[in-house]
Design a protein around this motif. Structure first.
Motif, PDB file in Angstrom:
ATOM      1  N   ALA A  53       0.830  -1.206   0.000  1.00 31.41           N
ATOM      2  CA  ALA A  53       0.000   0.000   0.000  1.00 31.41           C
ATOM      3  C   ALA A  53       0.865   1.256   0.000  1.00 31.41           C
ATOM      4  O   ALA A  53       0.587   2.216  -0.739  1.00 31.41           O
ATOM      5  CB  ALA A  53      -0.931  -0.011   1.211  1.00 31.41           C
ATOM      6  N   TYR A  54       1.919   1.274   0.812  1.00 33.16           N
ATOM      7  CA  TYR A  54       2.831   2.419   0.796  1.00 33.16           C
ATOM      8  C   TYR A  54       3.502   2.555  -0.573  1.00 33.16           C
ATOM      9  O   TYR A  54       3.754   3.672  -1.048  1.00 33.16           O
ATOM     10  CB  TYR A  54       3.899   2.275   1.879  1.00 33.16           C
ATOM     11  CG  TYR A  54       3.411   2.562   3.273  1.00 33.16           C
ATOM     12  CD1 TYR A  54       2.811   3.783   3.592  1.00 33.16           C
ATOM     13  CD2 TYR A  54       3.547   1.617   4.294  1.00 33.16           C
ATOM     14  CE1 TYR A  54       2.362   4.046   4.879  1.00 33.16           C
ATOM     15  CE2 TYR A  54       3.103   1.876   5.577  1.00 33.16           C
ATOM     16  CZ  TYR A  54       2.512   3.089   5.866  1.00 33.16           C
ATOM     17  OH  TYR A  54       2.068   3.353   7.143  1.00 33.16           O
ATOM     18  N   LEU A  55       3.789   1.419  -1.198  1.00 29.74           N
ATOM     19  CA  LEU A  55       4.402   1.456  -2.527  1.00 29.74           C
ATOM     20  C   LEU A  55       3.445   2.061  -3.550  1.00 29.74           C
ATOM     21  O   LEU A  55       3.856   2.873  -4.395  1.00 29.74           O
ATOM     22  CB  LEU A  55       4.809   0.044  -2.944  1.00 29.74           C
ATOM     23  CG  LEU A  55       5.510  -0.097  -4.300  1.00 29.74           C
ATOM     24  CD1 LEU A  55       6.800   0.715  -4.322  1.00 29.74           C
ATOM     25  CD2 LEU A  55       5.793  -1.566  -4.604  1.00 29.74           C
ATOM     26  N   ALA A 102      -3.070   9.387  -3.622  1.00 26.82           N
ATOM     27  CA  ALA A 102      -1.896   8.983  -2.854  1.00 26.82           C
ATOM     28  C   ALA A 102      -2.125   9.173  -1.359  1.00 26.82           C
ATOM     29  O   ALA A 102      -1.731   8.328  -0.540  1.00 26.82           O
ATOM     30  CB  ALA A 102      -0.678   9.788  -3.306  1.00 26.82           C
ATOM     31  N   VAL A 103      -2.777  10.272  -0.992  1.00 28.34           N
ATOM     32  CA  VAL A 103      -3.053  10.528   0.424  1.00 28.34           C
ATOM     33  C   VAL A 103      -4.019   9.486   0.982  1.00 28.34           C
ATOM     34  O   VAL A 103      -3.830   8.961   2.087  1.00 28.34           O
ATOM     35  CB  VAL A 103      -3.618  11.947   0.611  1.00 28.34           C
ATOM     36  CG1 VAL A 103      -4.059  12.162   2.057  1.00 28.34           C
ATOM     37  CG2 VAL A 103      -2.577  12.993   0.222  1.00 28.34           C
ATOM     38  N   VAL A 104      -5.056   9.168   0.210  1.00 30.43           N
ATOM     39  CA  VAL A 104      -6.030   8.166   0.654  1.00 30.43           C
ATOM     40  C   VAL A 104      -5.352   6.810   0.831  1.00 30.43           C
ATOM     41  O   VAL A 104      -5.561   6.115   1.838  1.00 30.43           O
ATOM     42  CB  VAL A 104      -7.197   8.066  -0.349  1.00 30.43           C
ATOM     43  CG1 VAL A 104      -8.097   6.881  -0.001  1.00 30.43           C
ATOM     44  CG2 VAL A 104      -8.007   9.355  -0.349  1.00 30.43           C
ATOM     45  N   VAL A 105      -4.525   6.429  -0.128  1.00 24.92           N
ATOM     46  CA  VAL A 105      -3.838   5.139  -0.036  1.00 24.92           C
ATOM     47  C   VAL A 105      -2.877   5.131   1.153  1.00 24.92           C
ATOM     48  O   VAL A 105      -2.736   4.115   1.849  1.00 24.92           O
ATOM     49  CB  VAL A 105      -3.092   4.831  -1.346  1.00 24.92           C
ATOM     50  CG1 VAL A 105      -2.280   3.548  -1.211  1.00 24.92           C
ATOM     51  CG2 VAL A 105      -4.076   4.695  -2.499  1.00 24.92           C
ATOM     52  N   THR A 106      -2.222   6.262   1.410  1.00 24.37           N
ATOM     53  CA  THR A 106      -1.335   6.345   2.576  1.00 24.37           C
ATOM     54  C   THR A 106      -2.112   6.149   3.866  1.00 24.37           C
ATOM     55  O   THR A 106      -1.651   5.459   4.788  1.00 24.37           O
ATOM     56  CB  THR A 106      -0.612   7.699   2.600  1.00 24.37           C
ATOM     57  OG1 THR A 106       0.143   7.873   1.395  1.00 24.37           O
ATOM     58  CG2 THR A 106       0.329   7.787   3.793  1.00 24.37           C
ATOM     59  N   ALA A 107      -3.304   6.755   3.949  1.00 22.91           N
ATOM     60  CA  ALA A 107      -4.135   6.583   5.144  1.00 22.91           C
ATOM     61  C   ALA A 107      -4.557   5.122   5.309  1.00 22.91           C
ATOM     62  O   ALA A 107      -4.543   4.584   6.426  1.00 22.91           O
ATOM     63  CB  ALA A 107      -5.357   7.490   5.060  1.00 22.91           C
ATOM     64  N   VAL A 108      -4.919   4.477   4.203  1.00 25.90           N
ATOM     65  CA  VAL A 108      -5.279   3.052   4.266  1.00 25.90           C
ATOM     66  C   VAL A 108      -4.072   2.224   4.699  1.00 25.90           C
ATOM     67  O   VAL A 108      -4.184   1.304   5.531  1.00 25.90           O
ATOM     68  CB  VAL A 108      -5.810   2.573   2.904  1.00 25.90           C
ATOM     69  CG1 VAL A 108      -6.009   1.061   2.904  1.00 25.90           C
ATOM     70  CG2 VAL A 108      -7.119   3.280   2.561  1.00 25.90           C
ATOM     71  N   ALA A 109      -2.908   2.552   4.150  1.00 31.88           N
ATOM     72  CA  ALA A 109      -1.688   1.837   4.533  1.00 31.88           C
ATOM     73  C   ALA A 109      -1.401   2.000   6.020  1.00 31.88           C
ATOM     74  O   ALA A 109      -0.957   1.059   6.686  1.00 31.88           O
ATOM     75  CB  ALA A 109      -0.509   2.343   3.704  1.00 31.88           C
ATOM     76  N   ALA A 110      -1.660   3.198   6.551  1.00 33.58           N
ATOM     77  CA  ALA A 110      -1.439   3.429   7.980  1.00 33.58           C
ATOM     78  C   ALA A 110      -2.374   2.568   8.827  1.00 33.58           C
ATOM     79  O   ALA A 110      -1.974   2.052   9.882  1.00 33.58           O
ATOM     80  CB  ALA A 110      -1.637   4.906   8.306  1.00 33.58           C
ATOM     81  N   LEU A 111      -3.615   2.394   8.381  1.00 36.09           N
ATOM     82  CA  LEU A 111      -4.551   1.533   9.111  1.00 36.09           C
ATOM     83  C   LEU A 111      -4.078   0.078   9.093  1.00 36.09           C
ATOM     84  O   LEU A 111      -4.143  -0.621  10.114  1.00 36.09           O
ATOM     85  CB  LEU A 111      -5.947   1.647   8.504  1.00 36.09           C
ATOM     86  CG  LEU A 111      -6.661   2.992   8.693  1.00 36.09           C
ATOM     87  CD1 LEU A 111      -7.994   2.992   7.953  1.00 36.09           C
ATOM     88  CD2 LEU A 111      -6.872   3.281  10.177  1.00 36.09           C
ATOM     89  N   VAL A 112      -3.605  -0.375   7.942  1.00 39.67           N
ATOM     90  CA  VAL A 112      -3.069  -1.737   7.860  1.00 39.67           C
ATOM     91  C   VAL A 112      -1.823  -1.855   8.736  1.00 39.67           C
ATOM     92  O   VAL A 112      -1.608  -2.870   9.416  1.00 39.67           O
ATOM     93  CB  VAL A 112      -2.754  -2.107   6.399  1.00 39.67           C
ATOM     94  CG1 VAL A 112      -2.152  -3.507   6.322  1.00 39.67           C
ATOM     95  CG2 VAL A 112      -4.003  -2.017   5.539  1.00 39.67           C
TER      96      VAL A 112
END
Length: 331
Positions: free
Chosen positions: A15-17, A87-97
């Motif tokens: 997700a971060y990638l 990118a911001v949304v995906v970063t937030a999802v990655a943070a939750l994971v």
């Protein structure tokens, strides 16, 4: 739960990638491409800057150091904005994971997931990305830094999973203390924010060079990031916030050492490098508050502080065999 934590780590890294790729696409292929325009701009445009125009004015193109950094924002939402928001949304999802990785790891170990180097990196990077999302919420104009924040997350988490991984094991007796939560939590929070602070510090030096008219790599990376003055202020605020926490963590570690080993200070490699980091970061804050010291010089001190932290985290754990903190290394 341990297997689930390991699988979630892979998901978080991916997700971060993806977030990094979205940021990179916004950075390079958006309506105001930094890398593309810098690469194809004819050299004669730079030479012609400052020439007199027909109305008696002075031409101030992008090659003029005085005009660098004054690009006006786009007037309409283009694909670069959509990519940035994605990118911001995906970063937030990655943070939750990422959070789920820590929670499942803690459940599997029946303790806080801070018992070794692998878990420390997982927690420190999580603190860094949460701090980044909070800053982004407060200051949306710094979104372009997300490319470099995501890059740091991918590198550190990849290193944790491939090199630092340690199976779930009980805490060693030395860590069975209430000081475990006090010391490790504060050292992790401050470390995560120091890592995050290294991003605007590095980009400040790059952006500053770009504003001075430098157009070679890596200064071309500075075109789309915020102005140098804003990056420098952000660097200072992050370090000013983290330094007192780091100070408390070092003091708490000394108190814990006296309770566990019968002395406050024993010239242990971890203790030495933690103190070196403290001295360097204190030097940065002092230099930053001294009017006669250039901001670029102070920022270099902050980057040196970050390098001392890397030595403390990786160098001591990998190359020192006589540290009493060996339980925190790779098993």
């Amino acid at each position: 739960m341990a297997a689930l934590s390991d699988q979630l780590l892979v998901v978080a890294i991916m997700a971060y990638l993806v977030a990094m790729i979205c940021h990179a696409a916004e950075y390079a292929f958006g309506n105001r491409s930094a890398l593309g325009r810098a690469a194809i701009r004819p050299a004669r445009e730079l030479v012609g800057v400052g020439a007199r125009t027909g109305d008696g004015g002075v031409k101030t193109g992008e090659g003029d150091p005085k005009s660098a950094g004054t690009d006006s924002p786009p007037t309409k939402k283009g694909r670069d904005v959509l990519l940035g928001r994605a990118a911001v949304v995906v970063t937030a999802v990655a943070a939750l994971v990422h959070l789920a990785v820590l929670v499942t790891r803690g459940i599997a170990a029946d303790r806080m997931p801070w018992g070794n180097m692998y878990e420390f990196v997982l927690t420190g990077t999580f603190v860094g990305v949460v701090a980044w999302l909070f800053m982004l919420y407060r200051h949306p104009t710094i979104r372009h830094l997300g490319l470099f924040v995501a890059l740091v997350m991918v590198l550190l988490l990849g290193l944790a999973g491939l090199v630092l991984y340690t199976p779930v094991v009980p805490l060693v007796p030395a860590l069975n203390s209430y000081w475990f939560i006090i010391h490790i939590s504060t050292i992790t929070i401050s470390s995560g924010i120091f890592v995050l602070g290294a991003v605007p510090a590095t980009m400040y030096l790059i952006r500053s060079g770009y504003e001075q008219g430098k157009r070679s790599f890596p200064y071309t990376l500075g075109r789309r990031v915020p102005a140098a003055a804003e990056l420098e202020r952000l660097t200072f605020r992050l370090h000013a916030f983290s330094f007192p926490i780091w100070t408390f963590a070092v003091i708490a570690g000394a108190i814990w050492a006296e309770a566990a080993w019968g002395r406050y200070w024993g010239w242990d490699p971890k203790e030495i490098w933690a103190f070196i980091s403290w001295v360097v970061y204190a030097g940065y804050l002092h230099a930053r508050a001294t009017p006669s010291v250039k901001r670029s010089v102070a920022t270099w001190i902050a980057i040196i502080g970050f390098l001392t932290m890397l030595v403390n985290l990786f160098g001591v754990n990998f190359f020192s065999s006589d540290s009493l903190h060996s339980y925190a290394s790779v098993e």
